[in-house]
Structures are given as structure tokens and as C-alpha cells.
Design a protein around this motif. Structure first.
Motif, PDB file in Angstrom:
ATOM      1  N   PRO A   1       0.817  -1.213   0.000  1.00  0.00           N
ATOM      2  CA  PRO A   1       0.000   0.000   0.000  1.00  0.00           C
ATOM      3  C   PRO A   1       0.853   1.267   0.000  1.00  0.00           C
ATOM      4  CG  PRO A   1      -0.388  -1.383   1.937  1.00  0.00           C
ATOM      5  CD  PRO A   1       0.909  -1.781   1.339  1.00  0.00           C
TER       6      PRO A   1
ATOM      7  N   SER B   1       2.901   6.065  -4.336  1.00  0.00           N
ATOM      8  CA  SER B   1       1.955   5.450  -5.278  1.00  0.00           C
ATOM      9  C   SER B   1       2.610   5.239  -6.633  1.00  0.00           C
ATOM     10  CB  SER B   1       0.699   6.321  -5.434  1.00  0.00           C
ATOM     11  OG  SER B   1      -0.035   6.422  -4.237  1.00  0.00           O
TER      12      SER B   1
ATOM     13  N   ALA C   1      -1.451  -0.891  -3.905  1.00  0.00           N
ATOM     14  CA  ALA C   1      -2.573   0.015  -3.682  1.00  0.00           C
ATOM     15  C   ALA C   1      -2.054   1.440  -3.805  1.00  0.00           C
ATOM     16  CB  ALA C   1      -3.186  -0.207  -2.305  1.00  0.00           C
TER      17      ALA C   1
ATOM     18  N   SER D   1      -5.260   4.532 -10.045  1.00  0.00           N
ATOM     19  CA  SER D   1      -5.974   3.318  -9.639  1.00  0.00           C
ATOM     20  C   SER D   1      -6.291   2.407 -10.817  1.00  0.00           C
ATOM     21  CB  SER D   1      -7.263   3.685  -8.905  1.00  0.00           C
ATOM     22  OG  SER D   1      -8.245   4.180  -9.786  1.00  0.00           O
TER      23      SER D   1
ATOM     24  N   ILE E   1      -2.933  -2.786  -9.574  1.00  0.00           N
ATOM     25  CA  ILE E   1      -3.365  -1.973  -8.438  1.00  0.00           C
ATOM     26  C   ILE E   1      -4.717  -2.507  -8.003  1.00  0.00           C
ATOM     27  CG2 ILE E   1      -4.082   0.317  -7.658  1.00  0.00           C
ATOM     28  CD1 ILE E   1      -1.022  -0.091  -8.021  1.00  0.00           C
TER      29      ILE E   1
ATOM     30  N   ALA F   1      -6.338  -1.897  -4.813  1.00  0.00           N
ATOM     31  CA  ALA F   1      -7.055  -1.220  -3.728  1.00  0.00           C
ATOM     32  C   ALA F   1      -6.671   0.252  -3.672  1.00  0.00           C
ATOM     33  CB  ALA F   1      -6.738  -1.883  -2.388  1.00  0.00           C
ATOM     34  N   ILE F   2      -7.454   1.004  -2.885  1.00  0.00           N
ATOM     35  CA  ILE F   2      -7.106   2.373  -2.518  1.00  0.00           C
ATOM     36  C   ILE F   2      -6.595   2.318  -1.077  1.00  0.00           C
ATOM     37  CG2 ILE F   2      -7.949   4.726  -2.188  1.00  0.00           C
ATOM     38  CD1 ILE F   2      -8.032   3.792  -5.117  1.00  0.00           C
TER      39      ILE F   2
ATOM     40  N   GLU G   1      -2.760   3.190   1.775  1.00  0.00           N
ATOM     41  CA  GLU G   1      -3.617   3.109   2.917  1.00  0.00           C
ATOM     42  C   GLU G   1      -4.155   4.493   3.264  1.00  0.00           C
ATOM     43  OE1 GLU G   1      -1.346   2.591   6.915  1.00  0.00           O
ATOM     44  OE2 GLU G   1       0.055   1.796   5.394  1.00  0.00           O
TER      45      GLU G   1
ATOM     46  N   ALA H   1     -12.758   5.072  -4.209  1.00  0.00           N
ATOM     47  CA  ALA H   1     -12.889   3.611  -4.127  1.00  0.00           C
ATOM     48  C   ALA H   1     -14.273   3.166  -4.580  1.00  0.00           C
ATOM     49  CB  ALA H   1     -12.632   3.145  -2.695  1.00  0.00           C
TER      50      ALA H   1
ATOM     51  N   LEU I   1     -13.280  -0.496  -5.936  1.00  0.00           N
ATOM     52  CA  LEU I   1     -12.076  -1.091  -5.359  1.00  0.00           C
ATOM     53  C   LEU I   1     -12.196  -1.119  -3.843  1.00  0.00           C
ATOM     54  CD1 LEU I   1      -9.186   0.601  -7.405  1.00  0.00           C
ATOM     55  CD2 LEU I   1      -9.827  -1.827  -7.451  1.00  0.00           C
TER      56      LEU I   1
ATOM     57  N   PHE J   1      -9.171  -8.619  -2.578  1.00  0.00           N
ATOM     58  CA  PHE J   1      -8.493  -7.840  -3.608  1.00  0.00           C
ATOM     59  C   PHE J   1      -8.719  -8.380  -5.027  1.00  0.00           C
ATOM     60  CE2 PHE J   1      -5.634  -7.032   0.156  1.00  0.00           C
ATOM     61  CZ  PHE J   1      -6.039  -5.721   0.344  1.00  0.00           C
TER      62      PHE J   1
END
Length: 256
Positions: A37, A44, A60, A83, A88, A90-91, A93, A119, A124, A252
Motif C-alpha cells: 500500500p 503510489s 494500492a 488506480s 493496483i 485497492a485504494i 492506505e 474507491a 475497489l 483484492f
């Protein structure tokens, strides 16, 4: 049985000197895959490149509550666009942290909501960080009940709050904290979490479990956490791993 580390910051600078070696050792270390994450826009972007390079790493994107003070709508647009990147899942943390208060609380809540909206829009899951902010975290997640699911990362709260988060559609992830000598409440809480809602993680390079406290945490140490959780649940280690691995894949949408 190979094990999944559901939360590992392999992008962290503490892995810059030997990241390739750590990941190449996954096979020998019994690691199936990891999920990495982000904490801000820069991480990112770094994670997007890492997951493209390594088969057994998923990622993520998102902005940690410590980093939201100067976040702009343009930054949130970048999170949304990133995203769509390969692998990828998830969004995150994302969340609230009132322990350090590195960012103003109202700004934390604003950016938390906006990332939950991303999300929802992207369908996601989210990876949630919460510290000394359990009530506000629950209230905001409740606004998205039925719209966003996810995981309470490195959860150390009460069994009662865990049940409430699970009712919102969240998994409960246990880190190496469960092995710490003074973590009696965490161990009691773990006993109450249904297997269908349970994940394990390292949060590498942080929160190194016993017997390796004092060393840099690594994905391979997730097994010590799994061993302690299996002991507390009074079950075979491989059965625990089978369940937690399946939960990560379900959350996920990882099919390989």
C-alpha cells in the motif's frame, strides 16, 4: 504452504538496497505474494513501477492521513487515475490518525471521505489505517456501508469494534503486534475474529514480530504472526494460512 503478506511496504526506502533480493527470495521463504500500500503520491508512483516489475507484488494507491495536510484536488485526481494501473488492487492506505496528528483532523476526515468516494467510483476495496480515531473512522466508513469494503489494517482495537467493522464489510488484519509480550488485549481480540474475516500482515519494514524484534521487518516474518494467530485460534497453521490467503484473494480480487 506458501503464505500471503497482505500489507507490506516493499517500496519503503529501507528496502532500496536489497529489494530485488528480498522479492527473489519469496519462493525460498514460502511467500506466495504481497500487497504493497502507498502513503502518498510519490510512493503510489513508485509502487506502480514495482508491481509491473515483480510478478508476486500487488499494490494500492492512496494518501495516508499523515500526508494529507497539503493534498489538493489535483492530487486526488492522480490517485483516481493511478488506480487504473496494472495490478493496483485497492485504494490505500487511507484513514485517520489522531495519535500523531501530523495533519489537521478536519482535513484528515475530508480527504478520507474523498478517497472512499474514489474507491466507490472505481469499485475497489480500501486499506484502512486508524489510530486513536476509532469512532470517527467507524462513522465515516458507515457512510459508505454497502458501497465500499476493505480491511482494517494492523488492527489492535477491541473485539466489539471489530465486530462493528466486520458488519460494515471489513476484514480484520493482524500484524506482528500480536506476538509482543504486552499485547494481551490484542491476543484476546484475535480469538474472537471469525476465520472468514481474518488477514495476516507484516507492515514491513515496521512492527517486526517476535523473535526478531529489533531487526527490519520483512515479508518472510509474516509466518511468525500466522503461527501466533493459529496458536490462539487452536488450529493447524496450514489451515489458518489457507483461510487467510483465500480472504486476501477474495478481498483484492486476485485470481492467480
Amino acid at each position: 504452504m506458501k503464505i500471503v503478506d497482505s500489507h507490506c511496504h516493499i517500496d519503503d526506502e529501507k528496502f532500496d538496497q536489497d529489494r530485488e533480493k528480498v522479492i527473489s527470495n519469496f519462493e525460498d521463504d514460502g511467500i506466495d505474494f504481497i500487497v504493497d500500500p502507498a502513503s502518498d503520491i510519490s510512493s503510489s508512483e513508485k509502487i506502480i513501477e514495482i508491481v509491473k516489475k515483480y510478478d508476486r507484488v500487488y499494490g494500492a494507491v492512496g494518501i495516508h492521513p499523515h500526508e494529507v495536510e497539503d493534498v489538493t484536488d489535483e492530487d486526488l485526481k492522480k490517485v483516481y487515475e493511478m488506480s487504473f494501473s496494472e495490478k493496483i488492487v485497492a485504494i490505500g492506505e487511507i484513514g485517520l490518525d489522531y495519535y500523531y496528528d501530523n495533519s489537521p483532523r478536519e482535513k484528515q476526515k475530508e480527504i478520507f471521505r474523498k478517497q472512499l468516494e474514489i474507491a466507490e467510483k472505481r469499485n475497489l476495496p480500501v486499506i484502512i489505517h486508524t489510530r486513536d480515531a476509532m469512532g470517527d473512522t467507524y462513522d465515516i466508513l458507515s457512510e459508505f456501508k454497502g458501497k465500499v469494503k476493505g480491511v482494517m489494517h494492523c488492527y489492535t482495537g477491541s473485539s466489539e469494534m471489530a465486530k462493528r467493522f466486520m458488519e460494515l464489510g471489513y476484514y480484520i488484519s493482524i500484524s506482528g503486534t500480536v506476538t509482543f509480550k504486552n499485547a494481551v488485549n490484542v491476543r484476546e481480540m484475535v480469538k474472537t475474529i471469525p476465520l472468514d474475516n481474518l488477514l495476516v500482515e507484516t507492515d514491513s519494514p515496521y512492527l517486526t514480530p517476535e523473535p526478531n524484534r529489533g531487526k527490519r521487518n520483512e515479508p518472510k516474518y509474516v509466518r511468525f504472526t500466522a503461527e501466533k494467530v493459529a496458536e490462539l485460534k487452536e488450529m493447524e497453521l496450514n489451515d489458518l494460512i489457507y483461510n487467510t490467503n483465500s480472504n486476501v484473494r477474495n478481498l483484492f480480487s486476485i485470481e492467480d
